[in-house]
Design an enzyme around this catalytic site. Structure first.
Site: not given
Length: 1019
Positions: A628-630, A633, A949
């Site tokens: 996932s993006h999270l 990051r 994003l």
């Protein structure tokens, strides 16, 4: 905020009421333009339909006195213009209306607004009241509240008759309101008798009339099935109410019990003669237990208390019961027999879902075999829990089948009551018998039974898919060992996860259906606060989904004990130190900045959040995809990110709120924690906080609107486009890439400079400039910018250039470019997505330095989509890759759709495949056409992972399909599964060898062919 209301008392007198909303209270200032003495006779209401209530004495104005505990009388204080009075009300008291009349003592005159009282709202309409008004239901609520809360005569009979009359013409929301009303009645929060005697036969007639009306609605309106069933749980069946009056008298005569005042049976007889309610069932049961106990009054009253009836309630009947029962030893057995039969008469009228009553009432509908099953459920106490549950399921299958075709409303009513009675019986059996000593196999079998029973009355594709998956599972050891094998383990974990989400969906839906109406009506009824605040939770506790919740909790515990369910899943492997902050969702603190190193403990993450500044660790109670993006990051920012499945550990972590913890990730993937010293006051612990990311300058000068893949370059497009172009001729011939065209950097700026977009540019520039100077209202400001971009006008040459380039690349252009233009604008607008904006801001990336290209590709109609990390992000091992696979298009994977993907690792040296999880995602996305993808110069930068994003848009939009893994060969065909995983692993290894560095790869499988749709350096 200040509002005012001017009331004309008569031609010469005016009353001005000003309400001032302050921080924690509301101040009402009343000014009376008359010099005469006057008293305000007042109370407060939760809404304009509710009864007056008296606030605590601390909120009374000076010199106020109570009036019969129902109102307050406060004198107006004289001033130059007449009189004034100030009332202060705490905001959290829940009142919104001042209701009052005026009394002029010198004239001994009341002014009650011609019998209507005066009402002044000091808080605007509640959201629920507004919603009811919008639905056209406010007048229905008014009729209900006026009927219940007036001073007129009122009984259960009147309530049931009004409910019957209100049923016609209502939709689903209206029936939700009716259910809330009936359940408050069922919970004894409304009068069952007020200044009126109802003969039992009249009451039973009103019940029968209402239940038959509901059965008729059930037949003709399938969308109401669930709410009608819930309404039936609050009602009796009607029946022969006259027998209630006749039989109690016959019992007394049969045993020569005199009709003499001052005796329990006579007092009860008088009560039954004039009014009978469901209280009488509890009284009869208590009397039977009293006889069994040989006259123990404590047993009598404790049995009543268990049913919610105390001595005060007995004494408050219009025909009160004040005398304890007598015990005559030689009458014990005879009275037990007679009152056992009498209990059935009472239940026939008042308790529709009593299993004994419902079974006997519906036996005529079934053949001998089903009748035998019903009797065994009722009477055979030797059957195991699973045997009883299975028998109930078999009968409920037949009931469901009959309800689908039956058109006779009496038969439908009897079937519904039996179905509800069996459901309640199953729920109670499970609640009483499930325990921590049950094995995984037994719990899973019971879960399968419960899910099938829920499915019989709540038919959804998701529930059907879960039921099918459970049915497919083998509950026996499939690998010849003493414990369940690994394949079974993966299946069990997947279905457990999916059922937990399904359960959460049920609970959320019930909350939406009932919570607001329960708050609104409950306050209007002056119901006990616990019944109002816990209304939805208590409804859920009466349903079979509560038994499912209980079983899932025990299954999780059993899996944890056996080591099948890992306690932790570490997504980003870093040690951390910080002060503990507890939040319900990570979204709640996305915009926050923490001045000290902070560890977030949260119940829920979605996966698309941006990590707030100062956060060193995120521990969540729910899982998301590793990719996932999270997750990306967190790994890039050296932030510990982990899911903890052990609720006790989560609660323990929460208990450290405000204290400093040190978190250590062990080699086995566990997270250890201990108290530590206060962290540094600076938040600059994360790499991204210590450095600023600068963008490579791009040539944004306009040259052409569209480029084919052989024209891509670093100055015209981002790494999405260029990496694919570089790979195309180097990949093995069995790995393919999709045909691609790009709208290069600089086109957005060029479009803004066109005269046709002059007004758009002016507004856009103003909005962007304003955003740079404020931290308030960021979400609304970003939405406004995106809306402005969506108003861009295209030049005709754009579409011609795109069509030509796509045809040269072998891509079919859209039939209608208006939809294609919308997709292009959406990609451009995504530059101002909230998390993209916050990410750039946090990293010091100048917004004006962002360049956006739009990559257009033919969509491969994927059977499976996958993501590969050629360096395992879980343990940072370069020797193995990590991959995840989903059914359908990859958006369910990279787009953070709930649930897990099929995940596995592969040792790059010996090519050993090791499954980690089986898929639990509920939906797959399918489709073809085109995809319009963002491709910026602010992604895949050293020290910064900007992937995810910005948006990608499909044309046409993909379709959602509920996934039924019971029919999915990928899970059950070991050969197919191993072959797919091996090919995906080989794809990752090949691309890593070509690029010379670890890669983050997205790809799809379609009709025997593998495609790579994106590859970037792994951050």
């Amino acid at each position: 905020m200040t509002t005012s209301h001017e009331i004309n008392i008569d031609r010469a007198i005016k009353l001005l009421v000003e309400s001032h909303e302050l921080d924690d209270h509301i101040e009402l200032r009343l000014s009376l333009q008359d010099q005469r003495k006057c008293l305000l006779h007042w109370g407060l209401c939760a809404n304009r339909l509710a009864k007056w209530q008296v606030p605590p004495e601390t909120y009374w104005p000076q010199q106020s006195v109570p009036f019969q505990h129902t109102a307050i009388q406060s004198p107006f204080q004289p001033n130059h213009s007449g009189g004034k009075l100030t009332i202060r009300i705490a905001r959290d008291m829940g009142f919104s209306v001042l209701s009052f009349v005026l009394f002029f003592p010198e004239e001994n005159r009341w002014d009650n607004n011609h019998g209507k009282n005066y009402q002044v709202p000091f808080v605007s309409h509640t959201q629920t009241e507004s919603a009811l008004k919008d639905e056209g239901l406010l007048h229905i609520a008014e009729r209900i509240i006026n009927g219940e809360m007036g001073n007129h005569s009122w009984t259960l009979m009147h309530r049931f008759n009004l409910c019957h009359d209100l049923c016609d013409g209502l939709r689903g929301v209206g029936f939700s309101l009716l259910f809330v009303w009936l359940r408050y009645s069922f919970l004894r929060q409304l009068d069952w008798q007020r200044n009126y005697n109802t003969q039992p036969r009249e009451l039973s007639h009103s019940v029968e009339r209402l239940t038959l009306k509901l059965a008729e609605k059930f037949i003709n309106e399938p969308d109401l099935h669930e709410i009608i069933a819930l309404m039936m749980t609050t009602l009796g069946a009607g029946g022969d109410g006259q027998r209630i009056r006749d039989e109690i008298l016959q019992i007394m005569h049969r045993h020569r019990i005199k009709e003499v005042t001052g005796h329990f049976l006579e007092e009860w007889h008088q009560k039954l003669h004039n009014n009978t309610t469901a209280d009488d069932i509890a009284i009869c049961e208590a009397y039977i237990q009293f006889l069994h106990s040989n006259g123990n009054h404590d047993v009598f009253y404790s049995t009543l208390m268990a049913a919610g009836i105390n001595r005060e309630r007995l004494a408050a009947f219009e025909r009160p019961i004040k005398t304890p029962p007598d015990f005559v030893p030689h009458l014990k057995d005879a009275l037990l027999h007679d009152f056992g039969n009498y209990l059935n008469i009472l239940k026939a009228v008042h308790s529709g879902t009593d299993l004994y009553r419902a079974t006997n009432a519906a036996l005529y509908l079934f053949d001998h075999n089903t009748q035998h099953k019903l009797r065994s459920i009722l009477h055979n106490r030797e059957l195991s829990l699973f045997s009883v549950a299975s028998a109930i399921t078999e009968v409920c299958r037949e009931i469901a089948m009959r309800l689908n075709s039956e058109r006779d409303r009496k038969r439908v009513r009897d079937l519904l009551f039996l179905s509800l009675a069996l459901e309640e019986h199953l729920r109670i059996l499970i609640e009483r018998n499930v325990n921590q000593h049950m094995g995984v196999e037994e719990l899973t079998r019971l879960i399968a039974v419960v899910v099938e029973n829920i499915l019989l009355t709540n038919t959804t594709d998701e529930l059907r898919a879960c039921s099918g998956y459970l049915g497919k599972l083998s509950f026996q050891d499939n690998e010849g060992s003493a414990t369940p094998g690994s394949m079974w383990r993966y299946h069990c974990l997947a279905i457990l996860e999916r059922l937990k989400r399904l359960l959460g969906g049920f609970i959320d839906r019930y909350y939406r259906m009932f919570h607001d109406n329960a708050q609104f009506l409950g306050k209007a009824f002056n119901a006990d606060s616990w019944t109002v605040n816990l209304f939805t939770e208590e409804v859920i506790r009466t349903r079979l989904i509560f038994a499912l919740s209980l079983l899932l909790q025990y299954l999780e515990t059993a899996l944890l004990k056996q080591g099948i369910l890992p306690q932790w899943q570490v997504i980003s492997r870093h040690n951390a130190v910080g002060t503990v902050e507890v939040v319900d969702t990570l979204h709640r603190v996305t915009h926050s900045t923490f001045n000290t190193s902070t560890i977030i403990i949260t119940d829920k993450v979605v996966g698309d959040e941006e990590i707030p500044k100062g956060v060193t660790a995120i521990i969540s109670a729910n899982n998301i995809d590793v990719v996932s993006h999270l997750g990306v990051r967190a790994r890039n920012g050296a932030v510990l990110f982990a899911t903890c499945y052990n609720k006790d550990v989560i609660e323990r972590l929460k208990s450290f709120k405000g204290r400093c913890l040190s978190l250590l990730v062990t080699a086995a993937g566990e997270v250890l924690f201990e108290d530590t010293a206060t962290p540094d006051v600076t938040s600059a612990q994360r790499p991204e906080a210590r450095q600023k990311i600068s963008l490579t300058p791009r040539n944004n000068a306009f040259e052409t609107y569209a480029l084919t893949s052989d024209q891509f370059s670093a100055t015209t497009a981002g790494l999405k486009s260029n990496n694919l172009a570089a790979l195309r001729d180097k990949l093995p011939n069995w790995i393919h890439t999709p045909a691609s065209v790009v709208i290069p950097f600089g086109i957005f700026d060029h479009l803004m400079q066109l005269s046709v977009n002059a007004d758009v540019k002016r507004l856009y520039d103003d909005q962007v400039s304003a955003l740079a100077t404020t931290d308030q209202g960021v979400t609304a400001a970003l939405d406004a910018i995106k809306q402005t971009i969506m108003s861009l006008n295209p030049p005709d040459a754009l579409f011609q250039a795109l069509s030509d380039a796509m045809q040269r690349e072998g891509i079919s252009p859209p039939d209608n470019w208006s939809e294609g233009w919308r997709c292009i604008k959406q990609v451009y607008a995504s530059a101002w997505n909230e998390r993209a904006y916050l990410s750039r801001k946090n990293m010091g990336i100048p917004h004006e330095g962002l360049s956006m290209a739009v990559l257009i590709q033919r969509v491969i109609e994927a059977e499976y989509a996958f993501v590969i990390h050629t360096l395992n992000p879980i343990n940072n091992s370069r020797d193995e890759l990590y991959a995840e696979v989903v059914l359908g298009l990859g958006e369910t994977l990279v787009g953070n759709f709930p649930g897990r993907a099929l995940s596995f690792t592969c040792n790059k040296t010996d090519k050993t495949l090791s499954p980690i999880f089986y898929p639990s995602k509920g939906v797959g996305l399918y489709g073809g056409g085109l995809i319009f993808r963002s491709d910026t110069n602010a992604e895949d930068l050293m020290g910064y992972a900007g992937a995810g994003l910005y948006d990608s848009i499909l044309l046409p939009a993909s379709r959602e399909v509920v996934l039924n893994y019971a029919d999915e060969a990928l899970l059950w065909d070991k050969s197919l599964q191993a072959g797919l995983m091996r090919a995906i692993a080989e794809t990752g290894i090949a691309i890593e060898n070509i690029t010379g560095s670890p890669q983050d790869i997205e790809g799809v499988y379609c009709k025997g062919t593998y495609y790579v749709v994106q590859s970037r350096a792994q951050m």
